[in-house]
Write an enzyme that holds these catalytic residues in place. Structure first.
Site, PDB file in Angstrom:
ATOM      1  N   ASP A  12      -3.068   1.116  -0.284  1.00 59.50           N
ATOM      2  CA  ASP A  12      -4.527   1.287  -0.191  1.00 59.50           C
ATOM      3  C   ASP A  12      -5.268   0.632  -1.359  1.00 59.50           C
ATOM      4  O   ASP A  12      -6.366   1.060  -1.725  1.00 59.50           O
ATOM      5  CB  ASP A  12      -4.903   2.783  -0.134  1.00 59.50           C
ATOM      6  CG  ASP A  12      -4.150   3.535   0.940  1.00 59.50           C
ATOM      7  OD1 ASP A  12      -4.174   3.072   2.091  1.00 59.50           O
ATOM      8  OD2 ASP A  12      -3.535   4.567   0.633  1.00 59.50           O
ATOM      9  N   LYS A  15      -5.835  -4.842  -0.371  1.00 60.72           N
ATOM     10  CA  LYS A  15      -5.193  -6.142  -0.147  1.00 60.72           C
ATOM     11  C   LYS A  15      -5.914  -6.967   0.911  1.00 60.72           C
ATOM     12  O   LYS A  15      -6.041  -8.186   0.778  1.00 60.72           O
ATOM     13  CB  LYS A  15      -3.726  -5.912   0.248  1.00 60.72           C
ATOM     14  CG  LYS A  15      -2.893  -5.272  -0.855  1.00 60.72           C
ATOM     15  CD  LYS A  15      -1.474  -4.969  -0.402  1.00 60.72           C
ATOM     16  CE  LYS A  15      -1.402  -3.836   0.585  1.00 60.72           C
ATOM     17  NZ  LYS A  15      -1.774  -2.518   0.006  1.00 60.72           N
ATOM     18  N   GLY A  39      -3.293  -0.055   7.102  1.00 62.44           N
ATOM     19  CA  GLY A  39      -4.627  -0.481   7.512  1.00 62.44           C
ATOM     20  C   GLY A  39      -5.290  -1.299   6.435  1.00 62.44           C
ATOM     21  O   GLY A  39      -5.555  -0.802   5.343  1.00 62.44           O
ATOM     22  N   HIS A  40      -5.524  -2.580   6.706  1.00 65.36           N
ATOM     23  CA  HIS A  40      -6.202  -3.455   5.756  1.00 65.36           C
ATOM     24  C   HIS A  40      -7.658  -3.598   6.190  1.00 65.36           C
ATOM     25  O   HIS A  40      -7.947  -4.108   7.266  1.00 65.36           O
ATOM     26  CB  HIS A  40      -5.506  -4.813   5.685  1.00 65.36           C
ATOM     27  CG  HIS A  40      -4.162  -4.737   5.030  1.00 65.36           C
ATOM     28  ND1 HIS A  40      -3.353  -5.826   4.836  1.00 65.36           N
ATOM     29  CD2 HIS A  40      -3.498  -3.691   4.495  1.00 65.36           C
ATOM     30  CE1 HIS A  40      -2.239  -5.454   4.221  1.00 65.36           C
ATOM     31  NE2 HIS A  40      -2.314  -4.151   4.017  1.00 65.36           N
ATOM     32  N   GLN A 220       1.326  -1.743   2.380  1.00 71.60           N
ATOM     33  CA  GLN A 220       1.625  -0.606   1.509  1.00 71.60           C
ATOM     34  C   GLN A 220       1.575  -1.042   0.027  1.00 71.60           C
ATOM     35  O   GLN A 220       0.729  -1.842  -0.330  1.00 71.60           O
ATOM     36  CB  GLN A 220       2.966   0.041   1.866  1.00 71.60           C
ATOM     37  CG  GLN A 220       2.940   0.827   3.162  1.00 71.60           C
ATOM     38  CD  GLN A 220       3.339   0.007   4.371  1.00 71.60           C
ATOM     39  OE1 GLN A 220       4.090  -0.943   4.299  1.00 71.60           O
ATOM     40  NE2 GLN A 220       2.826   0.377   5.514  1.00 71.60           N
TER      41      GLN A 220
END
Length: 418
Positions: A12, A15, A39-40, A220
């Site tokens: 988180d 990225k 989730g990006h 991650q």
């Protein structure tokens, strides 16, 4: 030449935003591990997008985006993600390539994930229930199905795999409706056939031989790596720099820069050690100011001060050349900011990340004065308050690496290159 971008904390870190910012300098953006549990989030032009499996360079029309062999794909979730993106990205199908060697997450993987996590009771790891762990387990035990398998006799291969999973599910007191999950799964399988399925190791190396630039995107964070993270509270893949070589199929000597991303503080989702966690009003303030809720799960993130012991460890493992600091603006209101520079373990000071992180670990802090100014409207380094510049210099000195990019907001425009 390959540059690698990865998180240095427990995920988180932001990225997706930085991949999007850096994409114009590259020809190929390639995701090398993880699955739809990552989730990006990207924000620009007053719109917000959450990418789960699709690489974060997808919003640049002329760039190739590759889902590598190290990724696990849920066909149903992939279809939903792409269809949502296609509302604003008409060229997506031609831009996105998928490795034939990427493994598939089957409906029963998700069921096994949920059932196994529920059975652990108080010892839960904090899985997202997306089937990531069981899919990687099948991969390692040589029982997995890959994207390339959908091209021939797939239903026969699927039924063999499902039969094994049903025996596993019988061990749990767990009811499920498999046909309800299978319908969107097989629709997703057919949807995947619309994309170019490639032998990704040849694809990547051919581009490198032609002098193209590749940016490898990790999911991650390093502290969730299956080997070097806070085991067993980790993800199921190698999130570190070496994982890029395995997850895409290029040799280590092709790596040039390693971008390491970290927040100006720390967060963690789910269970596991977190030495600098704040469970008081300061932790709540960071969570609210930073909107620290999972982009995929919506779960509130645990928040705490920045941990330089863990950061130095992650930098060592990854060979980080360039640092990127995110969410600096979240700390705008704090009068004082703490930085963990070492640990106390059984009455002794240590400056390394030990094998076992437990309740006996106590963070040793140094305290810096906060800047107490809003930073989200700043667009040049010379605009920084002196206290913030001092914070940056302190971190660079302690971490012995330059902070090349500083983010002061969620939008791609709120990014300052140094």
């Amino acid at each position: 030449m390959v540059d690698v971008l990865l998180g240095l904390q427990w995920g988180d870190e932001g990225k997706g935003k930085i991949i999007d910012v850096l994409t114009p300098d590259y020809d190929v953006i390639a995701r090398f591990q993880g699955g739809p549990n990552a989730g990006h989030t990207l924000e620009f032009e007053n719109k917000k997008f959450v990418l789960r499996s699709v690489p974060s360079g997808i919003f640049h029309n002329e760039k190739i985006n590759l889902i590598g062999n190290g990724v696990v794909i849920d066909p149903a979730l992939f279809k939903a993600e792409v269809e949502d993106l296609q509302k604003s990205r008409q060229q997506l199908c031609s831009q996105l390539k998928i490795s034939k060697k990427a493994h598939l997450i089957l409906p029963t993987h998700r069921l096994i994930d949920i059932a196994a996590e529920s059975a652990k009771g108080e010892e839960k790891i904090g899985t997202t229930g997306k089937g990531i762990g069981p899919a990687y387990t099948d991969k390692i035990s040589r029982n997995g199905l890959r994207v390339g398998d959908i091209l021939e006799n797939f239903k026969e291969k699927y039924q063999i795999a499902i039969a094994k999973h049903k025996k596993m599910l019988a061990q749990y007191n767990f009811s499920y409706d498999l046909p309800q999950l299978e319908k969107p799964f097989f629709e997703g399988i057919e949807f995947i056939k619309n994309f170019e399925l490639v032998d990704s190791e040849f694809y990547i190396n051919q581009h490198l031989a032609e002098g193209k630039r590749v940016l490898a995107e990790g999911a991650q964070g390093a502290m969730l790596d299956i080997d070097f993270g806070t085991y067993p509270f980790v993800t199921s893949s190698n999130t570190v720099c070496a994982g890029a070589c395995i997850g895409l199929g290029f040799p280590p000597q092709k790596i040039s820069k390693v971008f390491g991303i970290f927040k100006a503080y720390c967060t963690r989702v789910g269970s596991g050690p977190f030495p600098t966690e704040l469970t008081d009003i300061q932790g709540d303030a960071i969570r609210q100011n930073g909107n620290e809720f999972g982009s995929v799960t919506g779960r509130p993130r645990r928040c705490g001060w920045i941990d330089l012991v863990a950061l130095r460890y992650a930098m060592m493992i990854n060979g980080v050349t360039d640092l990127i600091m995110m969410k600096s603006d979240v700390l705008d209101k704090f009068e004082f900011i703490k930085v963990c520079i070492a640990y106390e373990l059984n009455g002794k000071r240590i400056d390394y990340f030990p094998f076992n992180i437990n309740k006996n670990i106590k963070p040793i802090y140094t305290e810096l004065r906060g800047w107490q100014q809003k930073m989200n409207n700043m667009n040049k380094e010379r605009d920084f308050p002196k206290e913030f510049s001092d914070y940056v210099k302190f971190l660079e000195r302690e971490l012995k690496a330059p902070i090349k990019i500083i983010s002061v907001g969620a939008d791609r425009e709120q990014t300052i290159l140094r």
